[in-house]
Each structure stands twice: as structure tokens, then as C-alpha cells.
Design an enzyme around this catalytic site. Structure first.
Site, PDB file in Angstrom:
ATOM      1  N   GLN A 176      20.887  21.719  -8.321  1.00 18.64           N
ATOM      2  CA  GLN A 176      21.107  20.230  -8.571  1.00 18.64           C
ATOM      3  C   GLN A 176      19.912  19.905  -9.591  1.00 18.64           C
ATOM      4  O   GLN A 176      20.035  18.730  -9.908  1.00 18.64           O
ATOM      5  CB  GLN A 176      21.312  19.675  -7.459  1.00 18.64           C
ATOM      6  CG  GLN A 176      22.749  20.146  -6.752  1.00 18.64           C
ATOM      7  CD  GLN A 176      22.675  19.560  -5.394  1.00 18.64           C
ATOM      8  OE1 GLN A 176      23.085  18.642  -5.112  1.00 18.64           O
ATOM      9  NE2 GLN A 176      21.915  20.193  -4.349  1.00 18.64           N
ATOM     10  N   HIS A 197      23.233  19.595 -12.830  1.00 16.55           N
ATOM     11  CA  HIS A 197      23.099  18.219 -13.346  1.00 16.55           C
ATOM     12  C   HIS A 197      22.334  18.109 -14.530  1.00 16.55           C
ATOM     13  O   HIS A 197      21.632  17.065 -14.813  1.00 16.55           O
ATOM     14  CB  HIS A 197      22.383  17.643 -12.113  1.00 16.55           C
ATOM     15  CG  HIS A 197      23.214  17.376 -11.104  1.00 16.55           C
ATOM     16  ND1 HIS A 197      22.517  17.056  -9.644  1.00 16.55           N
ATOM     17  CD2 HIS A 197      24.653  17.030 -10.921  1.00 16.55           C
ATOM     18  CE1 HIS A 197      23.549  16.946  -8.934  1.00 16.55           C
ATOM     19  NE2 HIS A 197      24.823  17.132  -9.241  1.00 16.55           N
ATOM     20  N   CYS A 232      25.313  11.281 -32.716  1.00 19.13           N
ATOM     21  CA  CYS A 232      25.243  12.393 -33.630  1.00 19.13           C
ATOM     22  C   CYS A 232      25.070  13.574 -32.897  1.00 19.13           C
ATOM     23  O   CYS A 232      25.396  14.627 -33.409  1.00 19.13           O
ATOM     24  CB  CYS A 232      24.205  11.989 -34.865  1.00 19.13           C
ATOM     25  SG  CYS A 232      22.561  12.404 -34.158  1.00 19.13           S
ATOM     26  N   GLY A 269      17.477  23.591   0.689  1.00 17.77           N
ATOM     27  CA  GLY A 269      16.802  22.073   0.279  1.00 17.77           C
ATOM     28  C   GLY A 269      17.534  21.144  -0.246  1.00 17.77           C
ATOM     29  O   GLY A 269      17.481  20.339  -1.404  1.00 17.77           O
ATOM     30  N   THR A 270      18.903  20.850   0.289  1.00 14.31           N
ATOM     31  CA  THR A 270      19.756  20.072  -0.168  1.00 14.31           C
ATOM     32  C   THR A 270      20.481  19.301   1.014  1.00 14.31           C
ATOM     33  O   THR A 270      20.874  19.914   2.033  1.00 14.31           O
ATOM     34  CB  THR A 270      20.734  20.581  -1.175  1.00 14.31           C
ATOM     35  OG1 THR A 270      21.721  19.361  -1.562  1.00 14.31           O
ATOM     36  CG2 THR A 270      21.533  21.422  -0.530  1.00 14.31           C
ATOM     37  N   ASN A 328      16.140  24.834   5.340  1.00 13.10           N
ATOM     38  CA  ASN A 328      15.733  23.389   5.254  1.00 13.10           C
ATOM     39  C   ASN A 328      14.668  23.048   6.499  1.00 13.10           C
ATOM     40  O   ASN A 328      15.244  23.680   7.453  1.00 13.10           O
ATOM     41  CB  ASN A 328      16.911  22.627   5.180  1.00 13.10           C
ATOM     42  CG  ASN A 328      16.909  21.133   4.862  1.00 13.10           C
ATOM     43  OD1 ASN A 328      16.076  20.485   5.012  1.00 13.10           O
ATOM     44  ND2 ASN A 328      17.651  20.754   4.031  1.00 13.10           N
ATOM     45  N   GLU A 346      15.047  20.375   7.924  1.00 14.36           N
ATOM     46  CA  GLU A 346      16.122  19.481   8.630  1.00 14.36           C
ATOM     47  C   GLU A 346      17.498  20.056   8.668  1.00 14.36           C
ATOM     48  O   GLU A 346      17.730  20.758   7.630  1.00 14.36           O
ATOM     49  CB  GLU A 346      15.835  18.010   8.205  1.00 14.36           C
ATOM     50  CG  GLU A 346      14.456  17.527   8.688  1.00 14.36           C
ATOM     51  CD  GLU A 346      14.352  16.215   7.910  1.00 14.36           C
ATOM     52  OE1 GLU A 346      13.430  15.703   7.615  1.00 14.36           O
ATOM     53  OE2 GLU A 346      15.575  15.495   7.497  1.00 14.36           O
ATOM     54  N   ALA A 386      11.034  25.862   1.961  1.00 19.46           N
ATOM     55  CA  ALA A 386      11.362  26.903   1.197  1.00 19.46           C
ATOM     56  C   ALA A 386      10.086  27.760   0.658  1.00 19.46           C
ATOM     57  O   ALA A 386      10.357  28.869   0.667  1.00 19.46           O
ATOM     58  CB  ALA A 386      12.030  26.127  -0.214  1.00 19.46           C
TER      59      ALA A 386
HETATM   60  N1  APR Z   1      11.692  22.983   1.685  1.00 21.28           N
HETATM   61  C1  APR Z   1      13.061  22.920   1.757  1.00 21.28           C
HETATM   62  N2  APR Z   1      13.795  21.816   2.010  1.00 21.28           N
HETATM   63  C2  APR Z   1      13.015  20.623   1.855  1.00 21.28           C
HETATM   64  C3  APR Z   1      11.779  20.489   1.660  1.00 21.28           C
HETATM   65  C4  APR Z   1      11.192  21.769   1.550  1.00 21.28           C
HETATM   66  N3  APR Z   1       9.710  21.887   1.366  1.00 21.28           N
HETATM   67  N4  APR Z   1      11.230  19.402   1.987  1.00 21.28           N
HETATM   68  C5  APR Z   1      12.783  18.531   2.095  1.00 21.28           C
HETATM   69  N5  APR Z   1      13.770  19.340   2.044  1.00 21.28           N
HETATM   70  C6  APR Z   1      15.197  18.906   2.211  1.00 21.28           C
HETATM   71  C7  APR Z   1      15.404  17.757   3.025  1.00 21.28           C
HETATM   72  O1  APR Z   1      15.231  17.918   4.411  1.00 21.28           O
HETATM   73  C8  APR Z   1      16.840  17.343   2.377  1.00 21.28           C
HETATM   74  O2  APR Z   1      17.845  17.999   3.112  1.00 21.28           O
HETATM   75  O3  APR Z   1      15.418  18.803   1.097  1.00 21.28           O
HETATM   76  C9  APR Z   1      16.624  17.912   0.968  1.00 21.28           C
HETATM   77  C10 APR Z   1      16.545  16.843  -0.003  1.00 21.28           C
HETATM   78  O4  APR Z   1      17.651  16.154  -0.031  1.00 21.28           O
HETATM   79  P1  APR Z   1      18.121  15.171  -1.265  1.00 21.28           P
HETATM   80  O5  APR Z   1      16.711  14.266  -1.495  1.00 21.28           O
HETATM   81  O6  APR Z   1      19.241  14.389  -0.890  1.00 21.28           O
HETATM   82  O7  APR Z   1      18.302  16.103  -2.601  1.00 21.28           O
HETATM   83  P2  APR Z   1      19.550  16.584  -3.031  1.00 21.28           P
HETATM   84  O8  APR Z   1      20.495  17.222  -2.101  1.00 21.28           O
HETATM   85  O9  APR Z   1      18.938  17.757  -4.141  1.00 21.28           O
HETATM   86  O10 APR Z   1      20.226  15.614  -3.946  1.00 21.28           O
HETATM   87  C11 APR Z   1      21.229  15.797  -4.896  1.00 21.28           C
HETATM   88  O11 APR Z   1      21.343  13.540  -5.526  1.00 21.28           O
HETATM   89  O12 APR Z   1      20.260  11.895  -6.471  1.00 21.28           O
HETATM   90  C12 APR Z   1      20.952  12.944  -6.825  1.00 21.28           C
HETATM   91  O13 APR Z   1      21.205  13.978  -8.857  1.00 21.28           O
HETATM   92  C13 APR Z   1      20.229  14.067  -7.744  1.00 21.28           C
HETATM   93  O14 APR Z   1      20.647  16.145  -7.805  1.00 21.28           O
HETATM   94  C14 APR Z   1      20.123  15.300  -6.998  1.00 21.28           C
HETATM   95  C15 APR Z   1      21.304  14.892  -5.879  1.00 21.28           C
END
Ligand code: APR
Length: 250
Positions: free
Chosen positions: A101, A119, A130, A188-189, A214, A216, A233
Site C-alpha cells: 500500500q 496505491h 495529456c 505493518g497495516t 505488527n 499492535e 518489522a
Molecule cells: N513495524 C511493523 N508495524 C508497525 C511498526 C513497525 N515498526 N510501527 C507501526 N506499525 C503498525 C501500526 O501498529 C499500524 O497497525 O503499522 C500500522 C500502520 O497503519 P496505518 O497508519 O493505518 O497505515 P496503513 O495500514 O498502511 O494505511 C493504509 O491508508 O492513508 C492511507 O493510502 C494510505 O496506504 C495508506 C492506507
């Protein structure tokens, strides 16, 4: 006591098709903040700067923020051990592709070859009229908004704004990979953004084992995750690569 890292390593080593699905968390240790949460980008910037309608009706204001976040700031980031470990898994044949993402190009800079950018990417800017495509670093951003040399239209970063469709090939390839996956690493999402967050669900529905990394828990954790590796990560992935490499498989 079950060693979940070992269990995950064995699953990856024995899998014929492993895919990684990554979000902003994998780039946090490269100095790029996540979007959500206490110190997230959206706690400092109004997400409307990435709203397509807002962008076209306020190109100057939008570009001022976009440049600040995605070019002045993101542009300095380097891949971290997490990106590098995924590239290492691919190089050894234990990972088929990365569905990301993220728009920061750090997977490719770490050496990953097959990366589906769900994305889009901040590496390019395009002319919406164009269709001319320019490398972002070749664009003069001293005057905003940057304009197309051909027709003077406001140039747009080649990443997906809220309200914009997903690039066709990235969409199709990402879901095809999810359907083929025997193992999916979800890294990490928060899975809060659709349709990207459907990719791990599609993999789970198709029988994949979901390994989540993650610090969390997320909505995935209680719904589809089989193995939850709590941690960063950049710390967990190098360890996982090492364990996979050390495994003796008959
Ligand atoms: N290693 C792994 N995970 C981590 C770390 C780390 N060091 N630090 C934070 N995280 C986790 C957080 O706990 C959280 O669950 O990464 C996640 C980040 O989540 P978001 O900020 O929501 O990001 P993401 O899921 O990629 O967002 C999706 O939202 O704003 C839009 O287009 C944007 O691609 C993005 C999409």
C-alpha cells in the site's frame, strides 16, 4: 512453549507460494510515520490534501502539503532491515511478490523485484490531460503547483488519492497473488483502507496461512491471522529470514 517464529519460518520454507502484504508500518523504521495512530500523519495533516476533488479545486494548497510530506520528507528515507529481509526472501525463492500500500519505493530500493504498488508511487508525476509522465525528481517544485510543459495542466503525483480508482494491473495482480498464496505475511497495516484491506481476506478465503507482523493487534488479528508475531518489522523480518535459512528441510 511454541516458538511461533520457528513455526512461521517452517511454513514459509515449506510453502510453494508466499506473498507479503505491506503497509506504512514497514517504513516506520525508515523514519516515515504511519498514517494513523497518535503520531500518525493524519494527526498532523488534514487527509483532505489527498482528496481528489480537493486537489483539483485547491491545487496550490494541496501541493504545498504534498511536497512537504511526500517529497521533502519521504524523499530522504532509506530502506530498513525489514525491507531488506523481504528482498532476501524473494532472492532465495521463498517469497514470490510484495503487494504494498506504500508509495515510497523502498521495497524496490531494497532489491525487491516483484512489487505490486496498490496505491501507486510517489516516484512519478503525471499530466491528467495529456498523460505525460515525469520522474518526480526531474520536476521543478520551487513553484507550486508544478505544471505540464505541453498543456500547462496541474501535474498530479502518480499515487492514489482518496476517491480515485486503483491501478488496474496492480489490482488484478494483487488479487491473483492472494488467491495463489499458501502463506501471506501481513506486515505493518491496520487494514482500514478499502479495497486494499480485502487482499489478506482474499488470501485467507483461498486457504492461505496468515502470518501477521505488527507491534499492535489489528482488525486482521482476531479475524484471519493464524500466527501473530508481535514486534517491529525491522526486527522480526531479519530474524525470520535467518530462521528460514537455517532450517533443514528434507
Ligand atoms: N513495524 C511493523 N508495524 C508497525 C511498526 C513497525 N515498526 N510501527 C507501526 N506499525 C503498525 C501500526 O501498529 C499500524 O497497525 O503499522 C500500522 C500502520 O497503519 P496505518 O497508519 O493505518 O497505515 P496503513 O495500514 O498502511 O494505511 C493504509 O491508508 O492513508 C492511507 O493510502 C494510505 O496506504 C495508506 C492506507
Amino acid at each position: 512453549m511454541i516458538d511461533y517464529l520457528d513455526k512461521a519460518a517452517r511454513l514459509i520454507r515449506e510453502s510453494g507460494f508466499t506473498v507479503a502484504f505491506t503497509g506504512a508500518g514497514i517504513s516506520v523504521e525508515s523514519g516515515i510515520p504511519p498514517f494513523r495512530g497518535k503520531n500518525g500523519l493524519w494527526s498532523r495533516y488534514d487527509p483532505k490534501v489527498l482528496d481528489l476533488d480537493y486537489f483539483y479545486s485547491n491545487p496550490h494548497d494541496s501541493w504545498v502539503k504534498i511536497k512537504e510530506i511526500f517529497y521533502d520528507f519521504f524523499g530522504k528515507a532509506q530502506p530498513n532491515p525489514g525491507h531488506i529481509a523481504l528482498a532476501g526472501l524473494e532472492q532465495k525463492g521463498w517469497l514470490k511478490s510484495v503487494v504494498t500500500q506504500n508509495i515510497d519505493n523502498l521495497h524496490q530500493e531494497a532489491g525487491s523485484k516483484t512489487v505490486w504498488e496498490f496505491h501507486g508511487s510517489s516516484q512519478w508525476v503525471v499530466c491528467p490531460r495529456c498523460g505525460a509522465r515525469h520522474f518526480a525528481t526531474e520536476i521543478d517544485m520551487s513553484e507550486l503547483p508544478p505544471r505540464c510543459h505541453e498543456d500547462g495542466s496541474v501535474l498530479k503525483p502518480d499515487f492514489i488519492f482518496f476517491g480515485e480508482g486503483i491501478p488496474r494491473e496492480a489490482y488484478d495482480q494483487s488479487f491473483a497473488a492472494a488467491r495463489k498464496a499458501e502463506v501471506m505475511l501481513v506486515i505493518g497495516t491496520t487494514g482500514e483502507v478499502m479495497p486494499a484491506s480485502m487482499v489478506p481476506y482474499e488470501a485467507a478465503r483461498s486457504g492461505a496461512t496468515i502470518i501477521e507482523i505488527n507491534p499492535e493487534t489489528t482488525p486482521f488479528t482476531n479475524q484471519i491471522t493464524h500466527i501473530f508475531l508481535e514486534g517491529k518489522a525491522g526486527e522480526v523480518l531479519p530474524e525470520l529470514l535467518q530462521r528460514v535459512s537455517q532450517l533443514i528441510v528434507d
